[in-house]
Design a protein around this motif. Structure first.
Motif, mmCIF file in Angstrom:
data_model
loop_
_atom_site.group_PDB
_atom_site.id
_atom_site.type_symbol
_atom_site.label_atom_id
_atom_site.label_comp_id
_atom_site.label_asym_id
_atom_site.label_seq_id
_atom_site.Cartn_x
_atom_site.Cartn_y
_atom_site.Cartn_z
ATOM 1 N N ASP A 11 26.463 -12.687 5.343
ATOM 2 C CA ASP A 11 27.333 -13.585 4.576
ATOM 3 C C ASP A 11 26.534 -14.241 3.450
ATOM 4 O O ASP A 11 25.371 -13.886 3.219
ATOM 5 C CB ASP A 11 28.003 -14.617 5.499
ATOM 6 N N SER A 12 27.162 -15.200 2.770
ATOM 7 C CA SER A 12 26.510 -15.815 1.614
ATOM 8 C C SER A 12 25.228 -16.546 2.004
ATOM 9 O O SER A 12 24.268 -16.575 1.226
ATOM 10 C CB SER A 12 27.470 -16.758 0.900
ATOM 11 N N SER A 13 25.175 -17.107 3.182
ATOM 12 C CA SER A 13 23.950 -17.770 3.629
ATOM 13 C C SER A 13 22.826 -16.754 3.836
ATOM 14 O O SER A 13 21.672 -17.027 3.503
ATOM 15 C CB SER A 13 24.196 -18.537 4.923
ATOM 16 N N GLY A 14 23.174 -15.614 4.376
ATOM 17 C CA GLY A 14 22.185 -14.556 4.542
ATOM 18 C C GLY A 14 21.677 -14.057 3.199
ATOM 19 O O GLY A 14 20.481 -13.838 3.014
ATOM 20 N N LEU A 15 22.616 -13.901 2.247
ATOM 21 C CA LEU A 15 22.210 -13.488 0.903
ATOM 22 C C LEU A 15 21.299 -14.543 0.277
ATOM 23 O O LEU A 15 20.300 -14.223 -0.353
ATOM 24 C CB LEU A 15 23.437 -13.264 0.022
ATOM 25 N N ALA B 257 19.896 -17.803 8.944
ATOM 26 C CA ALA B 257 19.224 -17.757 7.639
ATOM 27 C C ALA B 257 17.970 -18.637 7.616
ATOM 28 O O ALA B 257 16.937 -18.212 7.072
ATOM 29 C CB ALA B 257 20.193 -18.142 6.532
ATOM 30 N N PRO B 258 18.011 -19.848 8.202
ATOM 31 C CA PRO B 258 16.778 -20.664 8.202
ATOM 32 C C PRO B 258 15.617 -19.976 8.912
ATOM 33 O O PRO B 258 14.463 -20.130 8.509
ATOM 34 C CB PRO B 258 17.201 -21.941 8.934
ATOM 35 N N GLN B 259 15.910 -19.214 9.959
ATOM 36 C CA GLN B 259 14.844 -18.498 10.679
ATOM 37 C C GLN B 259 14.169 -17.482 9.757
ATOM 38 O O GLN B 259 12.945 -17.361 9.751
ATOM 39 C CB GLN B 259 15.425 -17.817 11.909
ATOM 40 N N LEU B 260 14.976 -16.765 8.962
ATOM 41 C CA LEU B 260 14.407 -15.802 8.018
ATOM 42 C C LEU B 260 13.559 -16.523 6.977
ATOM 43 O O LEU B 260 12.445 -16.101 6.667
ATOM 44 C CB LEU B 260 15.518 -14.983 7.355
ATOM 45 N N ARG B 261 14.099 -17.613 6.433
ATOM 46 C CA ARG B 261 13.332 -18.389 5.436
ATOM 47 C C ARG B 261 12.006 -18.865 6.023
ATOM 48 O O ARG B 261 10.965 -18.781 5.364
ATOM 49 C CB ARG B 261 14.146 -19.595 4.955
ATOM 50 N N ASN B 262 12.039 -19.356 7.245
ATOM 51 C CA ASN B 262 10.813 -19.842 7.883
ATOM 52 C C ASN B 262 9.810 -18.718 8.127
ATOM 53 O O ASN B 262 8.604 -18.903 7.951
ATOM 54 C CB ASN B 262 11.145 -20.552 9.195
ATOM 55 N N GLU B 263 10.306 -17.563 8.560
ATOM 56 C CA GLU B 263 9.407 -16.418 8.791
ATOM 57 C C GLU B 263 8.688 -16.039 7.497
ATOM 58 O O GLU B 263 7.474 -15.817 7.483
ATOM 59 C CB GLU B 263 10.199 -15.206 9.305
ATOM 60 N N VAL B 264 9.453 -15.963 6.400
ATOM 61 C CA VAL B 264 8.846 -15.583 5.118
ATOM 62 C C VAL B 264 7.903 -16.684 4.630
ATOM 63 O O VAL B 264 6.808 -16.391 4.137
ATOM 64 C CB VAL B 264 9.934 -15.258 4.070
ATOM 65 N N VAL C 76 6.649 -6.075 7.811
ATOM 66 C CA VAL C 76 8.054 -5.716 7.973
ATOM 67 C C VAL C 76 8.710 -6.741 8.891
ATOM 68 O O VAL C 76 8.192 -7.040 9.971
ATOM 69 C CB VAL C 76 8.205 -4.306 8.581
ATOM 70 N N LEU C 77 9.830 -7.274 8.443
ATOM 71 C CA LEU C 77 10.663 -8.130 9.286
ATOM 72 C C LEU C 77 11.901 -7.328 9.643
ATOM 73 O O LEU C 77 12.713 -7.014 8.773
ATOM 74 C CB LEU C 77 11.041 -9.418 8.552
ATOM 75 N N GLU C 78 12.010 -6.968 10.912
ATOM 76 C CA GLU C 78 13.169 -6.205 11.376
ATOM 77 C C GLU C 78 14.187 -7.185 11.937
ATOM 78 O O GLU C 78 13.912 -7.903 12.907
ATOM 79 C CB GLU C 78 12.762 -5.206 12.454
ATOM 80 N N ILE C 79 15.343 -7.198 11.325
ATOM 81 C CA ILE C 79 16.395 -8.132 11.714
ATOM 82 C C ILE C 79 17.466 -7.372 12.484
ATOM 83 O O ILE C 79 17.860 -6.276 12.102
ATOM 84 C CB ILE C 79 17.007 -8.811 10.476
ATOM 85 N N GLU C 80 17.938 -7.997 13.564
ATOM 86 C CA GLU C 80 18.982 -7.375 14.370
ATOM 87 C C GLU C 80 20.128 -8.368 14.546
ATOM 88 O O GLU C 80 19.902 -9.531 14.864
ATOM 89 C CB GLU C 80 18.426 -6.996 15.738
ATOM 90 N N GLY C 81 21.321 -7.911 14.287
ATOM 91 C CA GLY C 81 22.500 -8.748 14.487
ATOM 92 C C GLY C 81 23.147 -9.142 13.167
ATOM 93 O O GLY C 81 23.126 -8.392 12.203
ATOM 94 N N ARG C 82 23.700 -10.341 13.142
ATOM 95 C CA ARG C 82 24.424 -10.831 11.971
ATOM 96 C C ARG C 82 23.522 -11.785 11.197
ATOM 97 O O ARG C 82 22.971 -12.712 11.777
ATOM 98 C CB ARG C 82 25.694 -11.543 12.412
ATOM 99 N N LEU C 83 23.406 -11.544 9.884
ATOM 100 C CA LEU C 83 22.591 -12.411 9.034
ATOM 101 C C LEU C 83 23.531 -13.440 8.406
ATOM 102 O O LEU C 83 24.139 -13.190 7.373
ATOM 103 C CB LEU C 83 21.854 -11.576 7.980
#
Length: 110
Positions: free
Chosen positions: A54-58, A25-32, A13-20
């Motif tokens: 936003d679109s980058s988060g999507l 977005a690069p941090q999420l990509r790197n984590e995955v 599980v990746l729990e994200i807090e704040g604005r995506l």
């Protein structure tokens, strides 16, 4: 934005807090990418504490979905709030990204 990682039996599980947004977005990509490289291909992204996407988060979510599926796993969305759900619906990504009420149920039985 903060990303916390926790292990379940059949998924991470990746729990994200704040604005995506583009800033994170690069941090999420790197984590995955790190998880997939380590053989953890089932990922639940918990969006309960995300108040804006936003679109980058999507794009990061779609990229992460692709990375997990190419590796034989899946990426599922958990606990998305109303604003995030609305964005996913408006962009038709709710048809691509499976949503669950919480991370624990995202990979129940799979």
């Amino acid at each position: 934005m903060n990303i916390e990682r926790r292990d379940l039996t059949h998924a991470v599980v990746l729990e994200i807090e704040g604005r995506l947004t583009a800033a994170v977005a690069p941090q999420l990509r790197n984590e995955v990418a790190d998880l997939v490289a380590a053989g953890r291909t089932n990922v639940a992204v918990d969006l309960a504490k995300v108040d804006f996407i936003d679109s980058s988060g999507l794009g990061a979510l779609i990229g992460a979905l692709k990375a997990t599926r190419v590796a034989g796993g899946d990426l599922r969305i958990a606990a998305a709030g109303d604003q995030v759900k609305q964005v996913l619906r408006l962009t038709n990504l709710d048809k691509v990204l499976a949503m669950y009420p919480d991370a624990e149920r995202a990979f129940d039985g799979s």
